[in-house]
Design an enzyme around this catalytic site. Structure first.
Site, PDB file in Angstrom:
ATOM      1  N   ASP A 135       0.786  -1.166  -0.065  1.00 18.38           N
ATOM      2  CA  ASP A 135      -0.198   0.073  -0.023  1.00 18.38           C
ATOM      3  C   ASP A 135       0.848   1.262   0.099  1.00 18.38           C
ATOM      4  O   ASP A 135       1.575   1.559   1.119  1.00 18.38           O
ATOM      5  CB  ASP A 135      -0.793   0.174   1.278  1.00 18.38           C
ATOM      6  N   ARG A 137      -0.114   4.440  -0.608  1.00 15.21           N
ATOM      7  CA  ARG A 137      -0.719   5.459  -0.223  1.00 15.21           C
ATOM      8  C   ARG A 137      -0.047   6.319   1.145  1.00 15.21           C
ATOM      9  O   ARG A 137       0.153   5.762   1.856  1.00 15.21           O
ATOM     10  CB  ARG A 137      -2.308   5.344  -0.018  1.00 15.21           C
TER      11      ARG A 137
END
Length: 210
Positions: A135, A137
């Site tokens: 991930d 982000r």
């Protein structure tokens, strides 16, 4: 010859948009653009009016072209977007539409991982196999957008504890965490199981629909 001047984007531009989709009950929203964000991407805020002096409901929604636009059943992104806008149509709030496709790896890379997922590899491992993070982000831009909107206290609509932790670390006060629904179907069951295994607060029961 007279020409029209472009809007000055010193902080943000607000455009009134009649959102006529059922998901927002026909409410008129403001779409707000930003500049000088930490990642220089074209993130967008959708603001539905909320009562003054209240702590607004906020959703950080990472862009998912396959789910949001084309209705892919491989994930729960489209239903979560619908759910968030429906809630904000009732009580107002702010949806930050963040251009972080595929948990930050981009659309084409995400589609590459779909091929791996078809070989019984979960979404997080598939990201690693193509050389990307599980991930990627981060929510610095989201925190900057909230501050630009005058928001430092929010109620966050999420099942993802990482969003809560990152926003708090960035100085945004999360007064309450409002869970999203579990949009479980036969097509996304493995995907949601992987999310639950990664720490999302999901309870996967037999809610599967055809």
């Amino acid at each position: 010859m007279n020409t029209l001047a472009a809007p000055q984007r010193t902080a943000s531009v607000r455009a009134r948009v009649p959102v006529t989709l059922d998901r927002a009950a026909g409410r008129t929203a403001q779409l707000v653009t930003f500049h000088d964000l930490p990642d220089a991407l074209e993130h967008l805020a959708c603001v539905l009016p909320y009562a003054p002096q209240t702590v607004p409901l906020v959703r950080l929604h990472s862009e998912c072209m396959t789910g949001d636009v084309f209705g892919s059943a491989r994930c729960d992104c489209g239903p979560q977007l619908d759910e968030a806008l429906a809630a904000m149509a009732e009580q107002g709030g702010v949806l930050l539409y963040l251009r972080q496709e595929g948990r930050g790896i981009g659309l084409f890379n995400k589609l590459d991982t779909y091929v791996l997922q078809d070989q019984d590899i979960d979404t997080f491992r598939a990201n690693r196999i193509i050389g990307r993070g599980e991930d990627e982000r981060d929510y610095r831009a989201a925190a900057a957008m909230l501050r630009a909107l005058g928001l430092t206290r929010i109620r966050l609509l999420t099942n993802n504890p990482d969003k809560v932790a990152q926003l708090r670390d960035l100085g945004i006060q999360v007064d309450a965490v409002v869970p999203t629904g579990v949009h479980l179907t036969e097509h996304n069951a493995r995907y949601l199981a992987a999310k639950a295994g990664s720490g999302h607060t999901l309870t996967l029961q037999r809610e599967t629909t055809a």
